[in-house]
Design a protein around this motif. Structure first.
Motif, PDB file in Angstrom:
ATOM      1  N   LYS A  82      -7.673   9.362   1.943  1.00  0.00           N
ATOM      2  CA  LYS A  82      -6.733   9.825   0.922  1.00  0.00           C
ATOM      3  C   LYS A  82      -5.769   8.716   0.507  1.00  0.00           C
ATOM      4  O   LYS A  82      -5.322   7.928   1.341  1.00  0.00           O
ATOM      5  CB  LYS A  82      -5.907  11.007   1.454  1.00  0.00           C
ATOM      6  N   ASP A  83      -5.426   8.663  -0.772  1.00  0.00           N
ATOM      7  CA  ASP A  83      -4.403   7.744  -1.307  1.00  0.00           C
ATOM      8  C   ASP A  83      -4.615   6.303  -0.842  1.00  0.00           C
ATOM      9  O   ASP A  83      -3.705   5.669  -0.303  1.00  0.00           O
ATOM     10  CB  ASP A  83      -2.992   8.213  -0.915  1.00  0.00           C
ATOM     11  N   LEU A  84      -5.798   5.771  -1.073  1.00  0.00           N
ATOM     12  CA  LEU A  84      -6.137   4.427  -0.586  1.00  0.00           C
ATOM     13  C   LEU A  84      -5.550   3.332  -1.471  1.00  0.00           C
ATOM     14  O   LEU A  84      -5.491   3.456  -2.687  1.00  0.00           O
ATOM     15  CB  LEU A  84      -7.648   4.271  -0.489  1.00  0.00           C
ATOM     16  N   GLN A  85      -5.113   2.258  -0.819  1.00  0.00           N
ATOM     17  CA  GLN A  85      -4.554   1.092  -1.484  1.00  0.00           C
ATOM     18  C   GLN A  85      -5.129  -0.152  -0.828  1.00  0.00           C
ATOM     19  O   GLN A  85      -5.492  -0.122   0.348  1.00  0.00           O
ATOM     20  CB  GLN A  85      -3.023   1.087  -1.358  1.00  0.00           C
ATOM     21  N   VAL A  86      -5.203  -1.234  -1.585  1.00  0.00           N
ATOM     22  CA  VAL A  86      -5.674  -2.502  -1.008  1.00  0.00           C
ATOM     23  C   VAL A  86      -4.447  -3.368  -0.740  1.00  0.00           C
ATOM     24  O   VAL A  86      -3.624  -3.591  -1.622  1.00  0.00           O
ATOM     25  CB  VAL A  86      -6.687  -3.206  -1.932  1.00  0.00           C
ATOM     26  N   HIS A  87      -4.337  -3.806   0.493  1.00  0.00           N
ATOM     27  CA  HIS A  87      -3.167  -4.544   0.979  1.00  0.00           C
ATOM     28  C   HIS A  87      -3.503  -6.023   1.170  1.00  0.00           C
ATOM     29  O   HIS A  87      -4.567  -6.363   1.692  1.00  0.00           O
ATOM     30  CB  HIS A  87      -2.732  -3.938   2.320  1.00  0.00           C
ATOM     31  N   HIS A  88      -2.596  -6.882   0.727  1.00  0.00           N
ATOM     32  CA  HIS A  88      -2.706  -8.328   0.981  1.00  0.00           C
ATOM     33  C   HIS A  88      -2.057  -8.610   2.331  1.00  0.00           C
ATOM     34  O   HIS A  88      -0.888  -8.296   2.535  1.00  0.00           O
ATOM     35  CB  HIS A  88      -1.978  -9.125  -0.109  1.00  0.00           C
ATOM     36  N   ARG A  89      -2.799  -9.210   3.230  1.00  0.00           N
ATOM     37  CA  ARG A  89      -2.267  -9.514   4.563  1.00  0.00           C
ATOM     38  C   ARG A  89      -1.360 -10.737   4.549  1.00  0.00           C
ATOM     39  O   ARG A  89      -0.610 -10.974   5.494  1.00  0.00           O
ATOM     40  CB  ARG A  89      -3.419  -9.720   5.542  1.00  0.00           C
ATOM     41  N   LEU A 111      -7.604  -9.254   2.549  1.00  0.00           N
ATOM     42  CA  LEU A 111      -7.451  -7.980   1.845  1.00  0.00           C
ATOM     43  C   LEU A 111      -8.021  -6.863   2.710  1.00  0.00           C
ATOM     44  O   LEU A 111      -9.131  -6.965   3.215  1.00  0.00           O
ATOM     45  CB  LEU A 111      -8.201  -8.023   0.502  1.00  0.00           C
ATOM     46  N   ILE A 112      -7.227  -5.784   2.887  1.00  0.00           N
ATOM     47  CA  ILE A 112      -7.693  -4.650   3.678  1.00  0.00           C
ATOM     48  C   ILE A 112      -7.322  -3.352   2.974  1.00  0.00           C
ATOM     49  O   ILE A 112      -6.378  -3.298   2.193  1.00  0.00           O
ATOM     50  CB  ILE A 112      -7.116  -4.642   5.110  1.00  0.00           C
ATOM     51  N   THR A 113      -8.074  -2.301   3.276  1.00  0.00           N
ATOM     52  CA  THR A 113      -7.815  -0.984   2.722  1.00  0.00           C
ATOM     53  C   THR A 113      -6.902  -0.223   3.667  1.00  0.00           C
ATOM     54  O   THR A 113      -7.164  -0.139   4.872  1.00  0.00           O
ATOM     55  CB  THR A 113      -9.143  -0.203   2.551  1.00  0.00           C
ATOM     56  N   LEU A 114      -5.822   0.313   3.103  1.00  0.00           N
ATOM     57  CA  LEU A 114      -4.892   1.150   3.857  1.00  0.00           C
ATOM     58  C   LEU A 114      -4.589   2.402   3.048  1.00  0.00           C
ATOM     59  O   LEU A 114      -4.593   2.358   1.813  1.00  0.00           O
ATOM     60  CB  LEU A 114      -3.578   0.416   4.121  1.00  0.00           C
ATOM     61  N   CYS A 115      -4.314   3.502   3.739  1.00  0.00           N
ATOM     62  CA  CYS A 115      -3.832   4.682   3.023  1.00  0.00           C
ATOM     63  C   CYS A 115      -2.364   4.425   2.678  1.00  0.00           C
ATOM     64  O   CYS A 115      -1.723   3.523   3.239  1.00  0.00           O
ATOM     65  CB  CYS A 115      -3.986   5.937   3.873  1.00  0.00           C
ATOM     66  N   GLU A 116      -1.833   5.188   1.760  1.00  0.00           N
ATOM     67  CA  GLU A 116      -0.452   4.970   1.328  1.00  0.00           C
ATOM     68  C   GLU A 116       0.523   5.056   2.498  1.00  0.00           C
ATOM     69  O   GLU A 116       1.454   4.259   2.609  1.00  0.00           O
ATOM     70  CB  GLU A 116      -0.077   5.989   0.248  1.00  0.00           C
ATOM     71  N   SER A 117       0.310   6.001   3.404  1.00  0.00           N
ATOM     72  CA  SER A 117       1.201   6.182   4.548  1.00  0.00           C
ATOM     73  C   SER A 117       1.205   4.954   5.458  1.00  0.00           C
ATOM     74  O   SER A 117       2.260   4.425   5.807  1.00  0.00           O
ATOM     75  CB  SER A 117       0.781   7.422   5.337  1.00  0.00           C
ATOM     76  N   HIS A 119       0.209   1.938   4.694  1.00  0.00           N
ATOM     77  CA  HIS A 119       0.686   0.804   3.907  1.00  0.00           C
ATOM     78  C   HIS A 119       2.210   0.765   3.914  1.00  0.00           C
ATOM     79  O   HIS A 119       2.826  -0.281   4.176  1.00  0.00           O
ATOM     80  CB  HIS A 119       0.149   0.914   2.483  1.00  0.00           C
ATOM     81  N   ASN A 120       2.842   1.918   3.665  1.00  0.00           N
ATOM     82  CA  ASN A 120       4.305   1.979   3.667  1.00  0.00           C
ATOM     83  C   ASN A 120       4.883   1.692   5.038  1.00  0.00           C
ATOM     84  O   ASN A 120       5.864   0.961   5.171  1.00  0.00           O
ATOM     85  CB  ASN A 120       4.787   3.344   3.158  1.00  0.00           C
ATOM     86  N   LYS A 121       4.278   2.259   6.087  1.00  0.00           N
ATOM     87  CA  LYS A 121       4.748   2.011   7.454  1.00  0.00           C
ATOM     88  C   LYS A 121       4.670   0.526   7.786  1.00  0.00           C
ATOM     89  O   LYS A 121       5.586  -0.042   8.378  1.00  0.00           O
ATOM     90  CB  LYS A 121       3.921   2.804   8.460  1.00  0.00           C
TER      91      LYS A 121
END
Length: 133
Positions: A82-89, A111-117, A119-121
């Motif tokens: 749910k609510d997936l985002q791609v994060h720059h490490r 680059l990794i896939t994180l859910c919004e939760s 990612h925010n944490k």
């Protein structure tokens, strides 16, 4: 033992999204444009393009799709879909060009896939390192 000054890269600190701002030249109408603007009716203006705006670029959308596919459309931390985002490490500042690497130009390993939760944490707990290359 190495100190931060001995490290192969150094951290850059910026306020807000300043680290992503780049100047983009664009033609904009001067005051109220005529139906068919003439070249003299256009002003050459330098405006800020921000990181957020780059996330709507077709190159980022394609790159994001690749990373989501690679990570099987799941958060690599909690396995949510749910609510997936791609994060720059990490972020990379190219010293010779005096600009940051574009979001879609990073290698897969950064680059990794994180859910919004998650990612925010992660952003609340850690600062994404910026290296100068």
């Amino acid at each position: 033992m190495t100190t931060p000054n001995d490290a192969p890269y150094k951290y850059l600190q910026f306020k807000g999204d300043q680290c992503y701002r780049r100047y983009i030249e664009e033609d904009i109408p001067a005051k109220s444009p005529p139906v068919t603007p003439k070249k003299q009716d256009l002003l050459k203006v330098k405006s800020h393009g921000s990181y957020g705006a780059l996330l709507f670029h077709p190159n980022w959308k394609a790159r994001r799709k690749e990373i989501l596919h690679r990570d099987m459309h799941r958060c690599v931390h909690c396995r949510s879909d749910k609510d997936l985002q791609v994060h720059h490490r990490q972020y990379q500042f190219i010293a010779s060009e005096q600009k940051f690497r574009l979001p879609w130009e990073y290698p897969d390993r950064l680059l990794i896939t994180l859910c919004e939760s998650c990612h925010n944490k992660g952003h609340n707990k850690y600062k994404v390192p910026t290296i100068t290359i």
